[in-house]
Design a protein around this motif. Structure first.
Motif, PDB file in Angstrom:
ATOM      1  N   UNK A   1      41.105  69.132  47.235  1.00  0.00           N
ATOM      2  CA  UNK A   1      39.926  69.463  47.142  1.00  0.00           C
ATOM      3  C   UNK A   1      39.399  69.682  45.707  1.00  0.00           C
ATOM      4  N   UNK A   2      40.331  69.141  44.867  1.00  0.00           N
ATOM      5  CA  UNK A   2      40.163  69.456  43.292  1.00  0.00           C
ATOM      6  C   UNK A   2      40.344  67.937  42.541  1.00  0.00           C
ATOM      7  N   UNK A   3      39.549  67.861  41.703  1.00  0.00           N
ATOM      8  CA  UNK A   3      39.620  66.380  40.867  1.00  0.00           C
ATOM      9  C   UNK A   3      39.055  66.442  39.704  1.00  0.00           C
ATOM     10  N   UNK A   4      39.499  65.572  38.773  1.00  0.00           N
ATOM     11  CA  UNK A   4      39.014  65.629  37.237  1.00  0.00           C
ATOM     12  C   UNK A   4      37.600  65.074  37.190  1.00  0.00           C
ATOM     13  N   UNK A   5      37.050  64.366  38.155  1.00  0.00           N
ATOM     14  CA  UNK A   5      35.638  63.754  38.326  1.00  0.00           C
ATOM     15  C   UNK A   5      35.085  64.135  39.722  1.00  0.00           C
ATOM     16  N   UNK A   6      33.635  64.083  39.654  1.00  0.00           N
ATOM     17  CA  UNK A   6      32.893  64.181  41.021  1.00  0.00           C
ATOM     18  C   UNK A   6      33.500  62.913  41.970  1.00  0.00           C
ATOM     19  N   UNK A   7      33.944  63.238  43.227  1.00  0.00           N
ATOM     20  CA  UNK A   7      34.491  62.262  44.030  1.00  0.00           C
ATOM     21  C   UNK A   7      33.521  61.237  44.543  1.00  0.00           C
ATOM     22  N   UNK A   8      32.208  61.573  44.445  1.00  0.00           N
ATOM     23  CA  UNK A   8      31.012  60.765  44.790  1.00  0.00           C
ATOM     24  C   UNK A   8      30.915  59.598  43.559  1.00  0.00           C
ATOM     25  N   UNK A   9      30.871  60.065  42.432  1.00  0.00           N
ATOM     26  CA  UNK A   9      31.196  59.002  41.310  1.00  0.00           C
ATOM     27  C   UNK A   9      32.331  58.208  41.570  1.00  0.00           C
ATOM     28  N   UNK A  10      33.236  58.783  41.887  1.00  0.00           N
ATOM     29  CA  UNK A  10      34.669  58.008  41.953  1.00  0.00           C
ATOM     30  C   UNK A  10      34.415  56.856  43.089  1.00  0.00           C
ATOM     31  N   UNK A  11      33.714  57.386  44.311  1.00  0.00           N
ATOM     32  CA  UNK A  11      33.544  56.521  45.312  1.00  0.00           C
ATOM     33  C   UNK A  11      32.396  55.477  44.941  1.00  0.00           C
ATOM     34  N   UNK A  12      31.464  55.902  44.150  1.00  0.00           N
ATOM     35  CA  UNK A  12      30.511  54.660  43.439  1.00  0.00           C
ATOM     36  C   UNK A  12      31.210  53.726  42.879  1.00  0.00           C
ATOM     37  N   UNK A  13      32.151  54.040  41.848  1.00  0.00           N
ATOM     38  CA  UNK A  13      32.814  53.284  40.956  1.00  0.00           C
ATOM     39  C   UNK A  13      33.851  52.250  41.890  1.00  0.00           C
ATOM     40  N   UNK A  14      34.464  52.894  42.650  1.00  0.00           N
ATOM     41  CA  UNK A  14      35.374  51.887  43.654  1.00  0.00           C
ATOM     42  C   UNK A  14      34.408  51.007  44.341  1.00  0.00           C
ATOM     43  N   UNK A  15      33.429  51.474  44.939  1.00  0.00           N
ATOM     44  CA  UNK A  15      32.392  50.326  45.556  1.00  0.00           C
ATOM     45  C   UNK A  15      31.896  49.220  44.847  1.00  0.00           C
ATOM     46  N   UNK A  16      31.486  49.806  43.469  1.00  0.00           N
ATOM     47  CA  UNK A  16      31.097  48.818  42.633  1.00  0.00           C
ATOM     48  C   UNK A  16      31.911  47.918  42.135  1.00  0.00           C
ATOM     49  N   UNK A  17      33.172  48.301  41.795  1.00  0.00           N
ATOM     50  CA  UNK A  17      34.260  47.366  41.492  1.00  0.00           C
ATOM     51  C   UNK A  17      34.587  46.328  42.717  1.00  0.00           C
ATOM     52  N   UNK A  18      34.561  46.992  43.774  1.00  0.00           N
ATOM     53  CA  UNK A  18      34.744  45.941  45.131  1.00  0.00           C
ATOM     54  C   UNK A  18      33.910  44.906  45.112  1.00  0.00           C
ATOM     55  N   UNK A  19      32.385  45.357  45.041  1.00  0.00           N
ATOM     56  CA  UNK A  19      31.359  44.318  45.233  1.00  0.00           C
ATOM     57  C   UNK A  19      31.667  43.249  44.258  1.00  0.00           C
ATOM     58  N   UNK A  20      31.690  43.534  42.863  1.00  0.00           N
ATOM     59  CA  UNK A  20      31.872  42.457  41.683  1.00  0.00           C
ATOM     60  C   UNK A  20      33.124  41.866  41.950  1.00  0.00           C
ATOM     61  N   UNK A  21      34.184  42.001  42.311  1.00  0.00           N
ATOM     62  CA  UNK A  21      35.466  41.426  42.613  1.00  0.00           C
ATOM     63  C   UNK A  21      35.262  40.297  43.840  1.00  0.00           C
ATOM     64  N   UNK A  22      34.522  41.188  44.775  1.00  0.00           N
ATOM     65  CA  UNK A  22      34.138  40.058  45.947  1.00  0.00           C
ATOM     66  C   UNK A  22      33.190  39.096  45.597  1.00  0.00           C
ATOM     67  N   UNK A  23      32.314  39.338  44.746  1.00  0.00           N
ATOM     68  CA  UNK A  23      31.290  38.266  44.549  1.00  0.00           C
ATOM     69  C   UNK A  23      32.089  37.180  43.898  1.00  0.00           C
ATOM     70  N   UNK A  24      32.751  37.399  42.791  1.00  0.00           N
ATOM     71  CA  UNK A  24      33.650  36.588  42.076  1.00  0.00           C
ATOM     72  C   UNK A  24      34.666  35.750  42.717  1.00  0.00           C
ATOM     73  N   UNK A  25      35.349  36.431  43.513  1.00  0.00           N
ATOM     74  CA  UNK A  25      36.432  35.777  44.599  1.00  0.00           C
ATOM     75  C   UNK A  25      35.821  35.013  45.654  1.00  0.00           C
ATOM     76  N   UNK A  26      34.539  35.190  46.027  1.00  0.00           N
ATOM     77  CA  UNK A  26      33.842  34.721  47.169  1.00  0.00           C
ATOM     78  C   UNK A  26      33.374  33.394  46.744  1.00  0.00           C
ATOM     79  N   UNK A  27      32.923  33.377  45.268  1.00  0.00           N
ATOM     80  CA  UNK A  27      32.431  32.386  44.531  1.00  0.00           C
ATOM     81  C   UNK A  27      33.468  31.421  44.262  1.00  0.00           C
ATOM     82  N   UNK A  28      34.564  31.535  43.857  1.00  0.00           N
ATOM     83  CA  UNK A  28      35.605  30.917  43.522  1.00  0.00           C
ATOM     84  C   UNK A  28      35.989  30.114  44.945  1.00  0.00           C
TER      85      UNK A  28
END
Lengths: 309, 257
Positions: free
Chosen positions: B221-248
């Motif tokens: 229940x403690x973290x260095x940054x807001x978990x919602x921000x972390x979730x946003x970064x994780x989701x954004x990273x996945x979307x970018x990687x998925x887009x690149x890999x799907x294009x390949x």
């Protein structure tokens, strides 16, 4: 009503760097045919097969399998096609049966056990069904490749040199099985370096060179082009080969010569001239032309009348 | 047409990828668990009395989520990348390329199987470490969300690396010079608040930091940054990687000539 061709290729070109692998190929393979695709290494046969299988994307032109474009309707085109690749490849994690069940699943077939058992039986793999792929001999692995190509019962089957390095027993059982599939209506396209196989099995043959089809006709017509050309092997016990026939010499080894005659009737003048010059014939044999001779002549460009028809 | 997740082709490839790692589970599951356990034993023994990152949380307990996540991420990457490169090297990739599988089906099957292995190994590490470090589960939903998201990112990254690499050496370089540093410098063994400000800023450019920080939030229940921000970064990273890999995959990059 026109029947859709099993394979239809129009204006296909493909370049790899400086190599023109396919140079405007047009080809139609009819449904139910046993079709041969011959040519030396680098002729473009495997590239053509790769385009049909969706492994290679052409620069120009289009290809259809049972009426389905291999790019825009790739799902239907691939369901219609079974390919036995040239190289022996396998997944070392699985047994023979697992390999076939997985391959069935890729094609959407989840309860295909009866057909898998039948293929295993016909290809002599039943006793190896539960063996890991790694433990099989090269010939056995090749049988599994054939089985994988057949597992979804494709109407068109392409075999890219399926008997290279395979023992006689497998060759015979494989061809018996493939013949049966052809009789059942499957279209078979075969590439092979064993020309006697192509001659015995194929109804029509295309010969490729430099990415182009340079001869296309029925096997009977292709061999017929050589009908009037005979090879004569003659061994002289004395005397020399008459000067008039020196230009017909294909090869010589000591006093033994192989001559190509344009007409079987030329044998008599040859023998007469040898006798007149005081020579004696120790051995004489006349060889009928076969597909290999047609192939060699076509590749050399000395069989002018074998242009695609 | 059936949705991708119900197509027999997708389900077969997914199951095949799961079977592939399970058939060599000593190497793919049990070895990483033992590895993580050794990290816990050694680091806890050396640092237990000297370091306290969160107040009232022993260091060995602090360490567990980071180790679980590290095992999850590394094994998710290893699954898709090793499968692809082995198939390419041996030539059996054609068994996947010849059937009527779409690029989306291939992508999802490899990534979800990688997620499967990541979760099995991560779950194994967690189960074993529970005996050594009793850890709270404050927000289980965050734990699940970051485990899934992190494994999916590394599964996609493994697929991308496997398609890109022409030989095992290149893949090993990717693993040793990209994955390993990003994982180790993401806060597995420390909180970024213990770093100098400049390194804190640099850490925030590392997506692995957000995966591990959010995952750890689920436990304490403690973290260095807001978990919602972390979730946003994780989701954004996945979307970018998925887009690149799907294009390949769609264009057949390095797979279809």
């Amino acid at each position: 009503m026109t029947t859709t061709a099993a394979i239809l290729v129009e204006g296909l070109t493909k370049r790899f760097g400086g190599l023109q692998a396919l140079d405007g190929i047009d080809l139609e393979v009819h449904r139910g045919e046993f079709f041969g695709l011959l040519g030396p290494n680098g002729a473009g046969k495997t590239t053509l097969i790769s385009v049909l299988a969706g492994l290679c994307r052409p620069d120009k032109g289009r290809a259809r399998v049972m009426g389905h474009d291999v790019r825009t309707e790739y799902r239907n085109a691939r369901r219609m096609l079974g390919v036995v690749p040239q190289e022996i490849v396998f997944d070392p994690f699985f047994s023979v049966r697992e390999t076939l069940v997985i391959q069935s699943g890729y094609f959407g077939l989840r309860h295909n056990d009866a057909w898998i058992d039948e293929i295993l039986e016909h290809l002599g793999l039943a006793s190896k069904a539960d063996a890991n792929m790694r433990s099989l001999s090269g010939g056995m692995k090749r049988r599994v490749l054939v089985a994988q190509a057949l597992v979804h019962r494709p109407p068109v089957i392409i075999l890219d040199e399926p008997t290279a390095g395979v023992d006689v027993e497998l060759r015979q059982s494989l061809w018996a099985f493939i013949r049966r599939l052809n009789q059942d209506g499957h279209t078979i396209v075969l590439t092979t370096h064993y020309l006697e196989e192509a001659e015995a099995l194929c109804g029509r043959i295309a010969m490729m060179k430099g990415g182009r089809v340079i001869a296309l006709d029925t096997t009977a017509n292709l061999v017929g082009l050589m009908r009037d050309r005979v090879l004569v092997r003659i061994t002289l016990a004395g005397g020399a080969l008459p000067e008039a026939f020196a230009a017909r010499r294909v090869s010589s080894e000591g006093s033994s010569h192989v001559l190509r005659l344009g007409d079987p009737c030329e044998v008599e003048p040859l023998l007469a001239q040898i006798r007149e010059s005081g020579g004696r014939i120790a051995e004489l044999s006349v060889m009928q032309p076969d597909l290999e001779e047609v192939f060699v002549q076509t590749m050399r460009g000395t069989l002018g009348s074998a242009e695609p028809t | 047409m059936k949705p991708v997740l119900f197509s027999a082709g997708f389900r077969t490839l997914f199951a095949k990828e799961l079977m592939r790692f399970w058939k060599v589970s000593f190497q793919t599951v049990f070895a990483p668990i033992v590895n993580a356990l050794l990290y816990l034993v050694v680091f806890a023994h050396v640092l237990e009395e000297r370091v306290q990152v969160y107040e009232g949380v022993p260091y060995r307990v602090f360490l567990v989520p980071g180790l679980v996540m590290m095992a999850t991420l590394q094994n998710a990457f290893a699954n898709s990348s090793s499968s692809l490169i082995q198939s390419k090297m041996t030539g059996n990739i054609i068994f996947v390329l010849l059937p009527p599988l779409s690029h989306v089906e291939i992508f999802l099957a490899y990534v979800l199987a990688a997620v499967g292995r990541g979760l099995v190994v991560g779950g194994g590490v967690l189960a074993v470490t529970l005996f050594l470090a009793p850890i709270p589960f404050v927000h289980p939903a965050w734990i699940i969300a970051f485990a899934l998201g992190g494994a999916a990112i590394l599964g996609a990254l493994g697929l991308l690396a496997g398609i890109w690499a022409d030989k095992v050496d290149q893949l090993a370089a990717f693993q040793n010079f990209v994955i390993l540093p990003f994982t180790f410098l993401s806060g597995v063994f420390y909180s970024i608040h213990s770093l100098a400000p400049v390194w804190q800023t640099i850490s925030r450019a590392n997506p692995f930091f957000f995966m591990i920080d959010g995952f750890r939030h689920g436990f304490f229940g403690v973290s260095d940054v807001d978990p919602w921000l972390s979730l946003g970064v994780v989701a954004g990273t996945f979307v970018v990687l998925a887009a690149v890999t799907l294009t390949m995959l769609r264009t057949g990059y390095k797979l279809r000539t």
